[in-house]
Scaffold this motif. Structure first.
Motif, PDB file in Angstrom:
ATOM      1  N   LYS A  24       1.021  -1.154   0.046  1.00 48.67           N
ATOM      2  CA  LYS A  24       0.148  -0.028  -0.199  1.00 48.67           C
ATOM      3  C   LYS A  24       0.786   1.314   0.048  1.00 48.67           C
ATOM      4  CE  LYS A  24      -3.804   2.199   2.723  1.00 48.67           C
ATOM      5  NZ  LYS A  24      -4.252   2.881   1.177  1.00 48.67           N
ATOM      6  N   VAL A  25       0.740   2.331  -1.003  1.00 54.31           N
ATOM      7  CA  VAL A  25       1.605   3.253  -0.972  1.00 54.31           C
ATOM      8  C   VAL A  25       1.449   4.333   0.394  1.00 54.31           C
ATOM      9  CG1 VAL A  25       1.620   5.732  -2.159  1.00 54.31           C
ATOM     10  CG2 VAL A  25       1.133   3.888  -3.329  1.00 54.31           C
ATOM     11  N   ASP A  26       2.353   4.316   0.894  1.00 56.30           N
ATOM     12  CA  ASP A  26       2.695   5.355   2.269  1.00 56.30           C
ATOM     13  C   ASP A  26       2.510   6.904   1.777  1.00 56.30           C
ATOM     14  OD1 ASP A  26       3.312   6.805   4.423  1.00 56.30           O
ATOM     15  OD2 ASP A  26       5.194   5.545   4.726  1.00 56.30           O
ATOM     16  N   PRO A  27       1.375   7.638   1.858  1.00 56.74           N
ATOM     17  CA  PRO A  27       1.345   8.808   1.481  1.00 56.74           C
ATOM     18  C   PRO A  27       2.175   9.931   2.086  1.00 56.74           C
ATOM     19  CG  PRO A  27      -0.608   8.305   2.776  1.00 56.74           C
ATOM     20  CD  PRO A  27       0.012   6.893   2.512  1.00 56.74           C
ATOM     21  N   SER A  28       2.727   9.559   3.309  1.00 56.93           N
ATOM     22  CA  SER A  28       3.651  10.478   3.813  1.00 56.93           C
ATOM     23  C   SER A  28       5.127  10.391   3.389  1.00 56.93           C
ATOM     24  CB  SER A  28       3.638  10.247   5.511  1.00 56.93           C
ATOM     25  OG  SER A  28       3.840   8.915   5.842  1.00 56.93           O
ATOM     26  N   HIS A  29       5.417   9.434   2.608  1.00 52.82           N
ATOM     27  CA  HIS A  29       6.630   9.184   1.983  1.00 52.82           C
ATOM     28  C   HIS A  29       6.830   8.896   0.676  1.00 52.82           C
ATOM     29  CE1 HIS A  29       7.150   7.975   6.387  1.00 52.82           C
ATOM     30  NE2 HIS A  29       8.232   8.759   6.328  1.00 52.82           N
ATOM     31  N   THR A  30       5.566   9.329  -0.047  1.00 52.87           N
ATOM     32  CA  THR A  30       5.501   9.487  -1.415  1.00 52.87           C
ATOM     33  C   THR A  30       5.035  10.851  -2.129  1.00 52.87           C
ATOM     34  OG1 THR A  30       4.641   7.104  -1.216  1.00 52.87           O
ATOM     35  CG2 THR A  30       3.893   8.344  -3.440  1.00 52.87           C
ATOM     36  N   ASP A  31       5.586  11.000  -3.296  1.00 55.79           N
ATOM     37  CA  ASP A  31       5.401  12.471  -3.760  1.00 55.79           C
ATOM     38  C   ASP A  31       5.026  12.077  -5.344  1.00 55.79           C
ATOM     39  OD1 ASP A  31       5.794  15.401  -4.061  1.00 55.79           O
ATOM     40  OD2 ASP A  31       7.596  14.596  -5.430  1.00 55.79           O
ATOM     41  N   VAL A  32       3.910  12.837  -5.714  1.00 53.71           N
ATOM     42  CA  VAL A  32       3.626  12.743  -7.103  1.00 53.71           C
ATOM     43  C   VAL A  32       3.569  14.261  -7.493  1.00 53.71           C
ATOM     44  CG1 VAL A  32       1.390  12.046  -8.454  1.00 53.71           C
ATOM     45  CG2 VAL A  32       1.821  10.784  -6.555  1.00 53.71           C
ATOM     46  N   SER A  33       4.422  14.396  -8.530  1.00 51.99           N
ATOM     47  CA  SER A  33       4.689  15.597  -8.885  1.00 51.99           C
ATOM     48  C   SER A  33       4.674  15.864 -10.347  1.00 51.99           C
ATOM     49  CB  SER A  33       5.908  16.458  -8.213  1.00 51.99           C
ATOM     50  OG  SER A  33       7.171  15.903  -8.528  1.00 51.99           O
ATOM     51  N   PHE A  34       4.703  17.284 -10.841  1.00 55.58           N
ATOM     52  CA  PHE A  34       4.707  17.460 -12.500  1.00 55.58           C
ATOM     53  C   PHE A  34       5.467  18.983 -12.626  1.00 55.58           C
ATOM     54  CE2 PHE A  34       0.673  18.908 -10.723  1.00 55.58           C
ATOM     55  CZ  PHE A  34       0.497  20.205 -11.090  1.00 55.58           C
ATOM     56  N   SER A  35       5.906  19.132 -13.531  1.00 53.92           N
ATOM     57  CA  SER A  35       6.360  20.572 -14.065  1.00 53.92           C
ATOM     58  C   SER A  35       6.109  21.132 -15.309  1.00 53.92           C
ATOM     59  CB  SER A  35       8.060  20.716 -13.666  1.00 53.92           C
ATOM     60  OG  SER A  35       8.651  19.630 -14.220  1.00 53.92           O
ATOM     61  N   VAL A  36       6.088  22.104 -15.677  1.00 57.66           N
ATOM     62  CA  VAL A  36       5.785  22.694 -17.019  1.00 57.66           C
ATOM     63  C   VAL A  36       6.564  23.904 -17.211  1.00 57.66           C
ATOM     64  CG1 VAL A  36       3.594  23.919 -16.280  1.00 57.66           C
ATOM     65  CG2 VAL A  36       3.968  22.796 -18.729  1.00 57.66           C
ATOM     66  N   LYS A  37       6.982  24.148 -18.324  1.00 62.61           N
ATOM     67  CA  LYS A  37       7.480  25.582 -18.748  1.00 62.61           C
ATOM     68  C   LYS A  37       6.506  26.649 -18.706  1.00 62.61           C
ATOM     69  CE  LYS A  37      11.939  25.066 -19.584  1.00 62.61           C
ATOM     70  NZ  LYS A  37      12.995  25.509 -18.825  1.00 62.61           N
ATOM     71  N   HIS A  38       7.011  27.785 -18.157  1.00 59.78           N
ATOM     72  CA  HIS A  38       5.993  28.821 -18.244  1.00 59.78           C
ATOM     73  C   HIS A  38       6.725  29.908 -18.948  1.00 59.78           C
ATOM     74  CE1 HIS A  38       3.930  32.475 -15.994  1.00 59.78           C
ATOM     75  NE2 HIS A  38       3.235  31.930 -16.608  1.00 59.78           N
ATOM     76  N   MET A  39       5.963  30.478 -19.796  1.00 61.63           N
ATOM     77  CA  MET A  39       6.218  31.529 -20.687  1.00 61.63           C
ATOM     78  C   MET A  39       7.844  31.265 -21.387  1.00 61.63           C
ATOM     79  SD  MET A  39       4.987  35.140 -19.338  1.00 61.63           S
ATOM     80  CE  MET A  39       3.218  35.332 -18.553  1.00 61.63           C
ATOM     81  N   MET A  40       8.070  29.978 -21.434  1.00 57.16           N
ATOM     82  CA  MET A  40       9.138  29.400 -22.201  1.00 57.16           C
ATOM     83  C   MET A  40      10.592  29.910 -21.467  1.00 57.16           C
ATOM     84  SD  MET A  40       7.351  28.467 -24.811  1.00 57.16           S
ATOM     85  CE  MET A  40       8.550  28.103 -26.170  1.00 57.16           C
ATOM     86  N   ILE A  41      10.645  30.343 -20.403  1.00 55.26           N
ATOM     87  CA  ILE A  41      11.747  30.747 -19.508  1.00 55.26           C
ATOM     88  C   ILE A  41      11.894  30.128 -18.389  1.00 55.26           C
ATOM     89  CG2 ILE A  41      12.089  33.155 -20.913  1.00 55.26           C
ATOM     90  CD1 ILE A  41      10.947  34.262 -18.396  1.00 55.26           C
ATOM     91  N   SER A  42      10.912  29.824 -17.779  1.00 53.85           N
ATOM     92  CA  SER A  42      11.097  29.043 -16.488  1.00 53.85           C
ATOM     93  C   SER A  42      10.223  27.820 -16.247  1.00 53.85           C
ATOM     94  CB  SER A  42      10.918  30.199 -15.253  1.00 53.85           C
ATOM     95  OG  SER A  42       9.166  30.491 -15.414  1.00 53.85           O
ATOM     96  N   THR A  43      10.156  27.272 -15.088  1.00 51.79           N
ATOM     97  CA  THR A  43       9.627  26.001 -14.940  1.00 51.79           C
ATOM     98  C   THR A  43       8.832  26.039 -13.601  1.00 51.79           C
ATOM     99  OG1 THR A  43      11.319  24.761 -15.832  1.00 51.79           O
ATOM    100  CG2 THR A  43       9.761  23.386 -14.555  1.00 51.79           C
TER     101      THR A  43
END
Length: 192
Positions: A24-43
């Protein structure tokens, strides 16, 4: 002496099976993240704060099953106005599609093949897979860790909102990077 040697071999051969089973996934030790470029210059980074899932290891610590779901209402980018926009019908449409789900089909080498569903659209995805290992924690529970990462085109899931920039380019990149670090507890029924 022969008995001790046989016992030692049995213990070594059986060690993998100590960690075989459903985690069973332990939510206190798991990370579900994402990232996307913003205005072509930063994340810009974000994460799902509420999620649930399980995964299964065989006797050789091979990943044989994994399924998870993320609660769209739990998206957090640390900017309330942006989070509200992401949850709106222009992006994720959290009211109509409250969950993002992933189901593993197979693992081959360092690649995990599965089905990702966003906004009711299911697509086959291939993610980078890394097994972190297994350990018995100080309370006697078996734990295992793994990570999945990759990129997807958000337009494949009918997430098309954008704005053009005067200097060229767009406000938000079509490419979204995923990064999931999972820790699970074997047959865990207790609260975290």
């Amino acid at each position: 002496m022969k008995k001790i040697k046989s016992l030692a071999v049995a213990l070594v051969l059986g060690a993998g099976s100590l960690f075989a089973g459903v985690y069973k996934v332990d939510p206190s030790h798991t990370d579900v993240s994402f990232s996307v470029k913003h205005m072509m210059i930063s994340t810009v980074n974000g994460q799902f704060e509420k999620f649930d899932g399980t995964f299964e290891l065989d006797e050789k610590n091979n990943l044989t099953a994994l399924s998870g779901e993320m609660d769209v209402e739990s998206i957090n980018t640390n900017i309330a106005k942006r989070d509200a926009h992401l949850k709106s019908d222009e992006i994720f449409d959290a009211k109509q599609f409250p969950k993002v789900t992933f189901v593993l089909d197979k693992v081959k080498g360092d690649k995990a093949y599965g089905k990702l569903t966003i906004k009711g659209i299911t697509k086959d995805v291939v993610l980078d897979y890394e097994f972190g290992g297994t350990v018995t924690d100080p309370w006697g529970r078996q734990r295992a860790g793994l990570s999945l990462s990759g990129k997807l085109d958000r337009r494949d899931y009918n997430i098309t909102w954008n704005q053009a920039l005067e200097a060229g380019g767009v406000v938000v990149s079509e490419v979204v990077k995923l990064n999931v670090n999972i820790q699970g507890i074997l047959s865990a029924d207790d609260e975290f």
